[in-house]
Design a protein around this motif. Structure first.
Motif, mmCIF file in Angstrom:
data_model
loop_
_atom_site.group_PDB
_atom_site.id
_atom_site.type_symbol
_atom_site.label_atom_id
_atom_site.label_comp_id
_atom_site.label_asym_id
_atom_site.label_seq_id
_atom_site.Cartn_x
_atom_site.Cartn_y
_atom_site.Cartn_z
ATOM 1 N N ARG A 197 0.615 -1.190 0.113
ATOM 2 C CA ARG A 197 0.041 0.060 0.002
ATOM 3 C C ARG A 197 0.969 1.047 -0.032
ATOM 4 O O ARG A 197 0.298 2.435 -0.413
ATOM 5 C CB ARG A 197 -1.066 -0.159 1.245
ATOM 6 C CG ARG A 197 -0.135 -0.188 2.474
ATOM 7 C CD ARG A 197 -1.249 -0.058 3.726
ATOM 8 N NE ARG A 197 -0.749 0.044 5.056
ATOM 9 C CZ ARG A 197 -0.396 1.080 5.729
ATOM 10 N NH1 ARG A 197 -0.473 2.169 5.024
ATOM 11 N NH2 ARG A 197 0.287 0.862 6.749
ATOM 12 N N ASP A 246 0.291 4.217 -2.796
ATOM 13 C CA ASP A 246 -0.011 5.669 -2.384
ATOM 14 C C ASP A 246 0.965 6.500 -2.965
ATOM 15 O O ASP A 246 0.632 7.361 -3.370
ATOM 16 C CB ASP A 246 0.092 5.706 -0.809
ATOM 17 C CG ASP A 246 -1.212 4.969 -0.265
ATOM 18 O OD1 ASP A 246 -2.168 4.867 -0.619
ATOM 19 O OD2 ASP A 246 -1.105 4.732 1.159
ATOM 20 N N TRP A 299 -6.532 13.979 -10.028
ATOM 21 C CA TRP A 299 -7.740 13.062 -10.338
ATOM 22 C C TRP A 299 -8.821 13.825 -11.062
ATOM 23 O O TRP A 299 -9.563 13.399 -11.899
ATOM 24 C CB TRP A 299 -7.998 12.559 -8.777
ATOM 25 C CG TRP A 299 -7.361 11.327 -8.548
ATOM 26 C CD1 TRP A 299 -6.241 11.849 -7.684
ATOM 27 C CD2 TRP A 299 -6.735 10.103 -9.074
ATOM 28 N NE1 TRP A 299 -5.513 10.353 -7.436
ATOM 29 C CE2 TRP A 299 -5.762 9.678 -8.325
ATOM 30 C CE3 TRP A 299 -7.452 9.554 -10.261
ATOM 31 C CZ2 TRP A 299 -5.213 8.385 -8.760
ATOM 32 C CZ3 TRP A 299 -6.896 8.143 -10.529
ATOM 33 C CH2 TRP A 299 -5.954 7.477 -9.833
ATOM 34 N N CYS A 348 -5.963 -1.392 -9.276
ATOM 35 C CA CYS A 348 -7.253 -1.172 -10.002
ATOM 36 C C CYS A 348 -8.130 -0.514 -8.686
ATOM 37 O O CYS A 348 -8.676 0.526 -9.070
ATOM 38 C CB CYS A 348 -7.576 -2.384 -10.457
ATOM 39 S SG CYS A 348 -6.985 -2.724 -12.042
ATOM 40 N N LEU A 349 -8.271 -1.211 -7.647
ATOM 41 C CA LEU A 349 -9.398 -0.467 -6.721
ATOM 42 C C LEU A 349 -8.791 0.727 -6.278
ATOM 43 O O LEU A 349 -9.530 1.799 -6.183
ATOM 44 C CB LEU A 349 -9.385 -1.763 -5.704
ATOM 45 C CG LEU A 349 -10.335 -2.861 -6.218
ATOM 46 C CD1 LEU A 349 -10.233 -3.953 -5.107
ATOM 47 C CD2 LEU A 349 -11.694 -2.483 -6.738
ATOM 48 N N PRO A 350 -7.546 0.685 -5.767
ATOM 49 C CA PRO A 350 -7.183 2.189 -5.412
ATOM 50 C C PRO A 350 -7.214 3.136 -6.373
ATOM 51 O O PRO A 350 -7.546 4.378 -6.038
ATOM 52 C CB PRO A 350 -5.582 1.993 -4.963
ATOM 53 C CG PRO A 350 -5.470 0.522 -4.430
ATOM 54 C CD PRO A 350 -6.202 -0.195 -5.566
ATOM 55 N N LEU A 352 -9.769 3.284 -8.701
ATOM 56 C CA LEU A 352 -11.178 3.348 -8.724
ATOM 57 C C LEU A 352 -11.483 4.347 -7.430
ATOM 58 O O LEU A 352 -12.585 4.998 -7.503
ATOM 59 C CB LEU A 352 -11.930 2.278 -8.893
ATOM 60 C CG LEU A 352 -11.770 1.578 -10.303
ATOM 61 C CD1 LEU A 352 -12.286 0.018 -10.281
ATOM 62 C CD2 LEU A 352 -12.341 2.081 -11.466
ATOM 63 N N GLU A 353 -11.060 4.129 -6.343
ATOM 64 C CA GLU A 353 -11.545 4.836 -5.157
ATOM 65 C C GLU A 353 -11.101 6.248 -5.186
ATOM 66 O O GLU A 353 -11.853 7.053 -4.658
ATOM 67 C CB GLU A 353 -10.738 4.242 -4.062
ATOM 68 C CG GLU A 353 -11.220 2.841 -3.559
ATOM 69 C CD GLU A 353 -10.268 2.284 -2.518
ATOM 70 O OE1 GLU A 353 -9.249 2.783 -2.290
ATOM 71 O OE2 GLU A 353 -10.646 1.113 -1.919
ATOM 72 N N ARG A 354 -10.103 6.629 -5.893
ATOM 73 C CA ARG A 354 -9.425 8.018 -6.016
ATOM 74 C C ARG A 354 -10.404 8.648 -7.469
ATOM 75 O O ARG A 354 -10.500 10.013 -7.450
ATOM 76 C CB ARG A 354 -8.105 8.152 -6.398
ATOM 77 C CG ARG A 354 -7.416 7.721 -5.221
ATOM 78 C CD ARG A 354 -5.741 7.532 -5.342
ATOM 79 N NE ARG A 354 -5.094 7.240 -4.208
ATOM 80 C CZ ARG A 354 -4.736 6.147 -3.538
ATOM 81 N NH1 ARG A 354 -5.607 5.058 -3.826
ATOM 82 N NH2 ARG A 354 -4.069 6.067 -2.514
ATOM 83 N N LYS A 361 -12.824 10.134 -10.336
ATOM 84 C CA LYS A 361 -14.083 10.704 -10.178
ATOM 85 C C LYS A 361 -15.185 9.758 -10.763
ATOM 86 O O LYS A 361 -14.724 8.925 -11.643
ATOM 87 C CB LYS A 361 -14.061 12.204 -10.998
ATOM 88 C CG LYS A 361 -13.821 11.905 -12.530
ATOM 89 C CD LYS A 361 -13.530 13.364 -12.894
ATOM 90 C CE LYS A 361 -12.960 13.377 -14.544
ATOM 91 N NZ LYS A 361 -12.732 14.771 -15.069
ATOM 92 N N ASP A 401 -17.552 -2.629 -11.303
ATOM 93 C CA ASP A 401 -17.478 -1.045 -11.309
ATOM 94 C C ASP A 401 -17.737 -0.874 -12.791
ATOM 95 O O ASP A 401 -16.737 -1.226 -13.472
ATOM 96 C CB ASP A 401 -16.447 -0.633 -10.712
ATOM 97 C CG ASP A 401 -16.366 1.206 -10.618
ATOM 98 O OD1 ASP A 401 -16.653 1.791 -11.471
ATOM 99 O OD2 ASP A 401 -16.141 1.467 -9.540
#
Length: 209
Positions: free
Chosen positions: A49, A53, A61, A78-80, A82-84, A86, A110
């Motif tokens: 992680r 980061d 973003w 991929c998930l991090p 998508l979390e960030r 828009k 998603d």
């Protein structure tokens, strides 16, 4: 090595990989992918992680409509992303391993995400097929130091062409091979390092003028 012996080893490796993917879930899929295509998977262990980061920190973003990833594996980034990202953004992940592509499309629910079976060399065509002219950011975990001769150069050149001005080609690697390739097509290259990763990893951000 005789053909029958090589075939037996390949079958054994496939059985081990299938058993690992069933038993260990995501980690098993990653391990199986490494067994089947060791030269195309950068590491047997997904990125930490801390690496994620730090690698994604420079991304704007609000200006990211299309994010492309080469060699997503089992979706560690991929998930991090998508979390960030828009709500109107899009993430396209490109991998040559159908095992990873199938896993990602089955597990990431998603509408902004698509995993594509293909080569990073064809990123321009893939981006156009996704309905975009250019990408804002391209992330790569491909092991450039072990790619076949000439492939790395083609990937970097295609990436530079597909990026919008102000966009970046980002890569995390165990060696500096990709930075040397980037220098041909990019004038500004920022670099970093993340110790808290197995193994410690070099980070590069090549910006398109």
């Amino acid at each position: 090595m005789p053909d029958n012996e090589a075939s037996a080893i390949a079958r054994l490796r496939d059985r081990i990989g299938q058993r690992a993917s069933r038993t260990l879930g995501q980690w098993g899929v990653f391990f199986r992918g490494f067994l089947e295509h060791p030269r195309m998977v950068g590491s047997i262990i997904p990125s930490s992680r801390y690496t994620i980061d730090k690698m994604l920190a420079p991304v704007d973003w609000d200006r990211c409509d299309l994010f492309v990833e080469y060699g997503p594996g089992v979706g560690t980034f991929c998930l991090p992303v998508l979390e960030r990202m828009k709500g109107t953004g899009r993430l396209v992940a490109i991998d040559t391993n159908p095992l990873f592509v199938d896993f990602l499309n089955r597990t990431i629910k998603d509408s902004r995400f698509t995993a594509v079976l293909g080569s990073a060399e064809d990123v321009e065509e893939i981006v156009r097929f996704a309905g975009h002219e250019q990408a804002d950011y391209v992330l790569s975990g491909l092991p450039f130091s072990t790619l076949p001769g000439g492939v790395g150069e083609k990937i970097v050149a295609a990436t530079e062409r597909v990026l919008r001005p102000g966009g970046a080609f980002m890569a995390y690697q165990f060696t500096a091979a990709v930075r040397d390739l980037m220098r041909t097509d990019f004038r500004r290259i920022d670099s970093g390092f993340e110790f808290w990763n197995f193994l410690p990893v070099k980070l590069f951000w090549a910006w398109k003028d």
